[in-house]
Design a protein around this motif. Structure first.
Motif, PDB file in Angstrom:
ATOM      1  N   THR A   1       5.582   0.241 -10.567  1.00  0.00           N
ATOM      2  CA  THR A   1       4.837   1.400  -9.938  1.00  0.00           C
ATOM      3  C   THR A   1       4.377   2.372 -11.138  1.00  0.00           C
ATOM      4  OG1 THR A   1       6.841   2.801 -10.198  1.00  0.00           O
ATOM      5  CG2 THR A   1       6.959   1.463  -8.069  1.00  0.00           C
ATOM      6  N   THR A   2       3.992   3.662 -10.452  1.00  0.00           N
ATOM      7  CA  THR A   2       3.355   4.458 -11.598  1.00  0.00           C
ATOM      8  C   THR A   2       4.237   4.690 -12.726  1.00  0.00           C
ATOM      9  OG1 THR A   2       4.239   6.322 -10.225  1.00  0.00           O
ATOM     10  CG2 THR A   2       1.789   5.593  -9.948  1.00  0.00           C
ATOM     11  N   ARG A   3       5.771   4.570 -12.496  1.00  0.00           N
ATOM     12  CA  ARG A   3       6.443   4.930 -13.424  1.00  0.00           C
ATOM     13  C   ARG A   3       6.383   3.878 -14.848  1.00  0.00           C
ATOM     14  NH1 ARG A   3      12.787   5.399 -11.322  1.00  0.00           N
ATOM     15  NH2 ARG A   3      12.519   3.181 -11.183  1.00  0.00           N
TER      16      ARG A   3
ATOM     17  N   SER B   1       0.846  -1.175  -0.102  1.00  0.00           N
ATOM     18  CA  SER B   1      -0.003   0.083  -0.003  1.00  0.00           C
ATOM     19  C   SER B   1       0.825   1.061   0.033  1.00  0.00           C
ATOM     20  CB  SER B   1      -1.123   0.055   1.258  1.00  0.00           C
ATOM     21  OG  SER B   1      -0.159   0.001   2.357  1.00  0.00           O
ATOM     22  N   ASP B   2       2.169   0.949  -0.087  1.00  0.00           N
ATOM     23  CA  ASP B   2       3.034   2.335  -0.296  1.00  0.00           C
ATOM     24  C   ASP B   2       4.122   2.127  -1.482  1.00  0.00           C
ATOM     25  OD1 ASP B   2       4.669   0.065   0.778  1.00  0.00           O
ATOM     26  OD2 ASP B   2       5.181   1.268   2.635  1.00  0.00           O
ATOM     27  N   SER B   3       4.140   1.228  -1.977  1.00  0.00           N
ATOM     28  CA  SER B   3       5.329   1.000  -3.033  1.00  0.00           C
ATOM     29  C   SER B   3       5.068   0.280  -4.198  1.00  0.00           C
ATOM     30  CB  SER B   3       6.660   0.199  -2.184  1.00  0.00           C
ATOM     31  OG  SER B   3       7.057   0.762  -1.050  1.00  0.00           O
ATOM     32  N   GLY B   4       3.941   0.136  -4.615  1.00  0.00           N
ATOM     33  CA  GLY B   4       3.484  -0.373  -5.749  1.00  0.00           C
ATOM     34  C   GLY B   4       3.417  -1.934  -5.577  1.00  0.00           C
ATOM     35  N   VAL B   5       3.757  -2.851  -6.772  1.00  0.00           N
ATOM     36  CA  VAL B   5       3.526  -4.032  -6.982  1.00  0.00           C
ATOM     37  C   VAL B   5       4.862  -4.881  -7.034  1.00  0.00           C
ATOM     38  CG1 VAL B   5       2.326  -5.975  -8.065  1.00  0.00           C
ATOM     39  CG2 VAL B   5       1.252  -3.986  -7.733  1.00  0.00           C
ATOM     40  N   TYR B   6       5.091  -5.791  -6.381  1.00  0.00           N
ATOM     41  CA  TYR B   6       6.358  -6.727  -6.715  1.00  0.00           C
ATOM     42  C   TYR B   6       5.988  -7.970  -7.602  1.00  0.00           C
ATOM     43  CZ  TYR B   6       8.913  -3.570  -4.001  1.00  0.00           C
ATOM     44  OH  TYR B   6       9.806  -2.475  -3.295  1.00  0.00           O
ATOM     45  N   HIS B   7       6.499  -8.254  -8.649  1.00  0.00           N
ATOM     46  CA  HIS B   7       6.357  -9.733  -9.415  1.00  0.00           C
ATOM     47  C   HIS B   7       7.604 -10.763  -9.098  1.00  0.00           C
ATOM     48  CE1 HIS B   7       6.665 -12.232 -13.015  1.00  0.00           C
ATOM     49  NE2 HIS B   7       5.502 -12.317 -13.062  1.00  0.00           N
TER      50      HIS B   7
ATOM     51  N   VAL C   1      -1.755   2.887 -12.001  1.00  0.00           N
ATOM     52  CA  VAL C   1      -2.671   4.113 -11.767  1.00  0.00           C
ATOM     53  C   VAL C   1      -2.022   4.774 -10.418  1.00  0.00           C
ATOM     54  CG1 VAL C   1      -4.542   2.913 -10.716  1.00  0.00           C
ATOM     55  CG2 VAL C   1      -4.680   4.873 -12.157  1.00  0.00           C
ATOM     56  N   ASN C   2      -1.498   4.028  -9.466  1.00  0.00           N
ATOM     57  CA  ASN C   2      -1.486   4.330  -8.096  1.00  0.00           C
ATOM     58  C   ASN C   2      -0.597   3.502  -7.296  1.00  0.00           C
ATOM     59  OD1 ASN C   2      -2.191   4.865  -4.994  1.00  0.00           O
ATOM     60  ND2 ASN C   2      -2.579   6.549  -6.117  1.00  0.00           N
ATOM     61  N   ASN C   3       0.404   3.962  -6.640  1.00  0.00           N
ATOM     62  CA  ASN C   3       1.405   2.891  -5.828  1.00  0.00           C
ATOM     63  C   ASN C   3       0.746   2.352  -4.562  1.00  0.00           C
ATOM     64  OD1 ASN C   3       3.320   3.348  -7.680  1.00  0.00           O
ATOM     65  ND2 ASN C   3       4.398   4.973  -6.491  1.00  0.00           N
ATOM     66  N   GLY C   4      -0.542   2.846  -4.320  1.00  0.00           N
ATOM     67  CA  GLY C   4      -1.005   2.140  -3.065  1.00  0.00           C
ATOM     68  C   GLY C   4      -1.965   0.875  -3.543  1.00  0.00           C
TER      69      GLY C   4
END
Length: 351
Positions: free
Chosen positions: A122-124, A104-110, A128-131
């Motif tokens: 991430t948004t990069r 909820s603070d740093s996007g997603v890890y695969h 759409v949002n990092n949370g």
């Protein structure tokens, strides 16, 4: 009924900042491959938001600021040791055997278990949002992410984002579900809605009132949609008067099953419905793991058994392959085998 400023105590508010969209290769920052996975005989003693299971029957546990753990029946391995401290919220194994970890603070890890490697989205990269609170794989193999700034669909190459600008009723997405008809249900901080591939539709009860603050949605074996939500009954100045309930939708009408709150819901193999939520209607005090007997689900007052009660928040629920019920809490993870409840924390942390 109760007032929203009281009800808010039962939920943890998460605030996010919206960012622009880009589509680049996922970056690998903040991943230290020199760190070995931590292996222990005890589970985390931090908040466990969600518990899942992979294709091999291994239990997956997302514990905020503690890590993402894999339990093989003997030990807990922290798969996120290389990432470090994050507000881990959810975890999902996709059809290819890869893991997706939501923070909820740093996007997603695969995570690719064969290569033991991570990719960071991430948004990069276009998220759409990092949370990120929820992760869901649809029938086509797309991965959906519910965030604090809308929903993102990832097809393996790029993201397509959905926000209020695209017709979504509320950008705070708590949970996502695709039903057997192909409609995508979204539980938000504002209401329950579904997406038919073209447009979003907000669901309302027979009185025309939209649902509010939906944290969990499931489809049972009969095709009914269950969700825990509130209804805004009145407004007094700046204060909303709301009522909480567990709801069931049969495709035509809504039934208020009980006035008890439900922050997480599952249906077990026998057809029983399990929920976590507060005992007191104002959201303060003990939370319970409850089971609704499938034989009385359609009665006016269905039979409910309180399995465990804690003076702390209870979170996600899982029925494992062996029939045991796993559930997260504000201070760790528990397992109920039908007779006893196991607390996996170190003894000094157990009550």
């Amino acid at each position: 009924m109760k007032y929203i400023h009281i009800y808010a105590l039962m939920l943890i508010s998460v605030f996010y900042a919206s960012c622009g969209q880009k589509q680049n290769e996922p970056h690998k920052d903040n991943i230290n491959y020199d760190i070995k996975d931590t292996v222990t005989t005890y589970g985390p003693n931090r908040m466990v938001r969600n518990v899942k299971q992979d294709r091999n029957g291994t239990i997956l546990i997302a514990a905020s600021f503690a890590g993402v753990f894999r339990y093989d029946g003997k030990s807990f391995t922290n798969l996120a040791s290389k990432i470090g401290s994050r507000r881990y919220w959810n975890v999902l194994e996709d059809r290819h055997g890869n893991l997706w970890v939501a923070t909820s603070d740093s996007g997603v890890y695969h995570y690719n278990p064969k290569r033991e490697s991570f990719q960071h989205f991430t948004t990069r990269e276009g998220l759409v949002n990092n949370g990120v609170l929820s992760i869901y794989e649809d029938r086509a193999g797309n991965i959906w992410f519910g965030t604090g700034g809308g929903a993102s669909r990832y097809d393996g190459k790029s993201f397509q984002n959905f926000t209020t600008k695209d017709g979504l009723s509320n950008n705070g997405i708590h949970t996502i579900l695709e039903d057997r008809t192909g409609k995508l249900w979204l539980g938000t901080g504002g209401d329950a809605c579904f997406y038919d591939g073209k447009a979003f539709t907000v669901f309302r009860n027979k009185d025309g009132k939209a649902f509010y603050n939906v944290w969990s949605i499931i489809e049972d074996r009969k095709g009914n949609i269950w969700f825990g939500a509130s209804i805004i009954e009145d407004k007094k100045g700046d204060t909303l008067v709301i009522s909480n309930s567990l709801w069931r939708y049969d495709g035509n009408s809504f039934t208020k099953v009980t006035k008890r709150s439900a922050s997480a819901i599952i249906e077990d193999k026998k057809g029983n419905i399990w929920t976590t939520g507060p005992v007191n209607p104002n959201g303060v005090g003990d939370w319970t793991l409850s089971r609704y007997d499938q034989k009385s689900l359609y009665n006016k007052n269905p039979a409910v058994t309180e399995i465990m009660s804690l003076n702390k928040m209870l979170c996600g629920i899982l029925e494992a392959n062996d029939g045991s019920i796993w559930f997260g809490s504000m201070n760790g993870v528990y397992r109920y085998d039908g007779k006893t409840i196991t607390d996996f924390r170190r003894k000094e942390y157990q009550q």
